[in-house]
Scaffold this active site. Structure first.
Site, PDB file in Angstrom:
ATOM      1  N   SER A   1      74.826  11.007  21.508  1.00  0.00           N
ATOM      2  CA  SER A   1      73.803  10.901  22.552  1.00  0.00           C
ATOM      3  C   SER A   1      74.099   9.749  23.494  1.00  0.00           C
ATOM      4  O   SER A   1      74.835   8.817  23.169  1.00  0.00           O
ATOM      5  CB  SER A   1      72.429  10.687  21.925  1.00  0.00           C
ATOM      6  OG  SER A   1      72.219  11.601  20.877  1.00  0.00           O
TER       7      SER A   1
HETATM    8  N1  SAH Z   1      72.615  11.222  16.116  1.00  0.00           N
HETATM    9  C1  SAH Z   1      73.929  11.640  16.547  1.00  0.00           C
HETATM   10  C2  SAH Z   1      73.869  12.706  17.636  1.00  0.00           C
HETATM   11  C3  SAH Z   1      74.113  13.959  17.019  1.00  0.00           C
HETATM   12  S1  SAH Z   1      74.163  15.455  17.946  1.00  0.00           S
HETATM   13  C4  SAH Z   1      74.786  10.476  16.978  1.00  0.00           C
HETATM   14  O1  SAH Z   1      74.291   9.337  17.006  1.00  0.00           O
HETATM   15  O2  SAH Z   1      75.967  10.686  17.242  1.00  0.00           O
HETATM   16  C5  SAH Z   1      73.159  16.429  16.870  1.00  0.00           C
HETATM   17  C6  SAH Z   1      73.680  16.659  15.487  1.00  0.00           C
HETATM   18  O3  SAH Z   1      72.706  17.434  14.823  1.00  0.00           O
HETATM   19  C7  SAH Z   1      74.982  17.439  15.404  1.00  0.00           C
HETATM   20  O4  SAH Z   1      75.951  16.700  14.720  1.00  0.00           O
HETATM   21  C8  SAH Z   1      74.600  18.705  14.648  1.00  0.00           C
HETATM   22  O5  SAH Z   1      75.600  19.157  13.742  1.00  0.00           O
HETATM   23  C9  SAH Z   1      73.373  18.257  13.904  1.00  0.00           C
HETATM   24  N2  SAH Z   1      72.481  19.342  13.475  1.00  0.00           N
HETATM   25  C10 SAH Z   1      72.088  20.449  14.144  1.00  0.00           C
HETATM   26  N3  SAH Z   1      71.277  21.195  13.375  1.00  0.00           N
HETATM   27  C11 SAH Z   1      71.142  20.545  12.186  1.00  0.00           C
HETATM   28  C12 SAH Z   1      70.428  20.803  10.991  1.00  0.00           C
HETATM   29  N4  SAH Z   1      69.669  21.884  10.819  1.00  0.00           N
HETATM   30  N5  SAH Z   1      70.525  19.912   9.995  1.00  0.00           N
HETATM   31  C13 SAH Z   1      71.272  18.793  10.111  1.00  0.00           C
HETATM   32  N6  SAH Z   1      71.979  18.488  11.222  1.00  0.00           N
HETATM   33  C14 SAH Z   1      71.903  19.349  12.256  1.00  0.00           C
END
Ligand code: SAH
Length: 213
Positions: free
Chosen positions: A61
């Site tokens: 993000s």
């Molecule tokens: N917080 C992260 C941003 C991640 S982007 C950072 O600081 O880099 C969103 C993430 O959510 C992705 O890696 C994706 O794989 C995850 N995601 C999507 N659906 C999910 C679910 N049902 N359970 C766990 N993770 C999930």
């Protein structure tokens, strides 16, 4: 490569102009080098205020959004925090500076392994990682004082609401995956849940089940 004093100052300045004023949040943002969480091609853009691609087709993000979400979560030093969507691990690393323990989960095993390796390298021993579909929460570890979801669902997932302690706060993006989403804050009270809308955002969708990588 670590970030320079100038890159750090620039990024903190941008974050402040976007409305993040809480000292503890700014200190945590200053303590974590985002460059460590962005690898390959995009590494040199790690200090710009923009989301960037990471492995498995996901994104890290935008730093100002990470800071705004962290501020909105009102995290205290004794809090037990659940993060859904570990991704690069950057947001979890920020949270680890502000609370007692972070539980973070992602549906991609390889992202979790990489993030865990970085937490080990940085000595962030209060982060516990899980490979699991976070929309079910982590019932074995509930309740949580704070829950942060970093992928967008249409509505707040019921199991997450159920795993929020009374008095607790959850921050999450809601809305259709390819339309405009809104960052909302949910407070659990004795009587139910209070909702407020924070700002428009754009996140990858919260998907069901585990990823293949
Ligand atoms: N917080 C992260 C941003 C991640 S982007 C950072 O600081 O880099 C969103 C993430 O959510 C992705 O890696 C994706 O794989 C995850 N995601 C999507 N659906 C999910 C679910 N049902 N359970 C766990 N993770 C999930």
């Amino acid at each position: 490569m670590t970030w320079t004093a100038e890159q750090k100052m620039q990024l903190l300045f941008t974050i402040r102009t976007k409305g993040v004023t809480e000292k503890r949040v700014l200190e945590a943002m200053e303590a974590v080098d985002r460059g460590l969480f962005v690898q390959g091609l995009f590494a040199e853009r790690a200090y710009e205020d923009r989301p960037l691609p990471i492995a498995c087709g996901q994104t890290i993000s935008q730093p100002s959004i990470v800071a705004l979400m962290t501020q909105a979560l009102e995290v205290g030093p004794r809090d037990k925090v659940l993060e859904i969507g570990t991704g690069s691990g950057y947001q979890a690393a920020i949270l680890s500076h502000l609370c007692r323990r972070v539980y973070t989960t992602d549906r991609f095993r390889s992202l979790v392994a990489q993030a865990q390796a970085m937490f080990d390298r940085l000595g962030l021993t209060n982060i516990i990682t899980f490979t699991a579909d976070g929309s079910h929460g982590l019932p074995d570890h509930a309740p949580f004082d704070r829950i942060l979801v970093t992928a967008a669902a249409e509505d707040p997932p019921g199991p997450l609401l159920a795993q929020l302690r009374i008095g607790g706060i959850m921050v999450l993006p809601v809305g259709q995956s390819d339309a405009v989403q809104t960052l909302i804050r949910v407070r659990r009270t004795d009587h139910g849940f209070d909702y407020d809308e924070l700002c428009p955002v754009r996140f990858v969708p919260l998907l069901e089940g585990l990823g293949r990588e």
